[in-house]
Design a protein around this motif. Structure first.
Motif: not given
Length: 409
Positions: A313-330
């Motif tokens: 498993i690879l933790a893709s932190y940069a991709a997750a940080n900008r997920h639109l379900d987490w942050h608006e206008d990410a």
């Protein structure tokens, strides 16, 4: 028909587009990372679940069937083969973390504040002496020297050894090395650490290396760290405390220099330096992908797929940080956004012990720099800044600026 596996670009030439492609493939997707197949997880909810699950381990020797055949030939072998809390699981991880935590106590971090300011002020004095009109690389002249000076002070690394440490640590994060080059670099790193350990055994000081040498586990068998664990713990401390903080300072500078509105928010009191640091870590975390974790059992995914027992498993932190379900206008950097929650320091039991130190270094460097040089300007457009050739490390090769406006008659 199954979806084609996404081959991650080892040169990191267009990471933002690659992270978008990962998100478009769902919560998790199979990728090829330098020849190793792994599940890249880019959904923050799923990623946080996996990072806190007892069914996911970081101990490849125990829980990854492909470890024995992969470690000798994989260029990123150091990331999975070190014996420290980074790759430990369960009780072993708790024991190692408990022994290391005192080096990063609130008291120790707070006490470092004046020294960090002194280091940065001296660097700014050197910059202030440069002639107007000279192009200055802030990554080289500010982002690099601050963390290396701080972590070397914490570890008790003599001044004459610091340049050598920088060279080998830089290459730990490179993902374009051959296996032979990576092995040679690991050998050079361990040689430098052995010399440091020998010196500290002979003359202990008030530093982390001496503290770890003397460490004893009061709840265990009293043997403390083995020599291998000690060396690999120092590898972790140098790597986590150096390259990542360089990148965070780099991106903080770039974010403010490329968007004058963000400095406007600061100067008008709509944001403070902590806001800038947290949004920097959310928008462009210092580490894009972190190898590796391993499934201890079959793990069902929301889209009906399964991460099978033994899969990487690879933790893709940069991709997750900008997920639109987490942050608006990410994708937009905004120091005033109400929530800047991120995974830049990980999550769960492996959350970075050095996070408070990194935050202090970045905030202090940015604050003192912009106080000294309020009219600094980039000499290249944002889209002209070259990214580091790495799929792990997230920064720029240079951050070129004019420190003061160039006046003409």
């Amino acid at each position: 028909m199954s979806e084609q596996i996404l081959v991650l670009d080892p040169t990191g030439s267009d990471p933002d587009a690659e992270h978008q492609a990962l998100r478009e493939r769902g919560p998790a997707t199979l990728v090829d990372i330098l020849g190793v197949r792994a599940w890249s997880v880019s959904d923050p909810v799923l990623l946080k679940q996996l990072l806190t699950s007892k069914d996911v381990s970081k101990d490849g020797r125990a829980h990854w069937p492909a470890f024995a055949e992969t470690a000798p030939v994989w260029p990123l072998a150091l990331w999975i083969s070190v014996r420290n809390m980074f790759t430990a699981y369960g009780g072993d991880h708790r024991r190692l973390r408990r022994m290391i935590a005192p080096a990063f106590s609130s008291r120790r971090i707070t006490a470092l504040g004046p020294a960090i300011e002194q280091i940065i002020t001296a660097l700014l004095d050197d910059l202030d002496a440069l002639p107007t009109g000279e192009v200055v690389d802030l990554r080289e002249r500010l982002a690099y020297p601050v963390p290396i000076a701080v972590i070397c002070q914490i570890m008790g690394v003599p001044q004459e050894q610091r340049a050598g440490f920088r060279g080998v640590v830089d290459r730990v994060f490179e993902t374009t090395l051959t296996t032979d080059q990576a092995v040679a670099n690991s050998g050079a790193l361990y040689k430098a650490l052995d010399a440091l350990i020998e010196a500290k055994r002979a003359a202990p000081g008030d530093d982390m290396t001496s503290l770890l040498i003397a460490a004893r586990d009061d709840e265990g068998d009293g043997t403390g760290l083995t020599h291998e664990q000690l060396r690999d713990t120092l590898v972790l401390m140098i790597s986590a405390g150096y390259e990542t903080t360089v990148n965070a300072i780099d991106w903080g500078l770039v974010a403010l220099l490329s968007d004058p509105d963000q400095l406007g928010h600061l100067r008008a009191g709509r944001a403070d330096w902590d806001d800038i640091v947290e949004e920097t870590l959310r928008h462009q975390p210092a580490v894009k992908h972190l190898p590796l974790r391993y499934a201890l059992t079959d793990i069902p995914l929301p889209n009906g797929q399964n991460i099978r027992k033994g899969n990487a498993i690879l933790a893709s932190y940069a991709a997750a940080n900008r997920h639109l379900d987490w942050h608006e206008d990410a994708d937009r950097f905004d120091a005033t956004r109400p929530s800047k929650e991120h995974l830049a320091f990980g999550h769960g039991v492996h959350f970075c012990l050095g996070a408070p130190l990194a935050r202090l270094e970045v905030a202090t460097a940015l604050r003192l720099f912009f106080e000294r040089f309020p009219d600094v300007e980039l000499t290249a457009r944002y889209d002209e800044l070259e990214r580091l050739p790495s799929l792990i490390s997230n920064g720029h090769t240079t951050v070129p600026v004019h420190l003061r406006p160039i006046t003409t008659r």
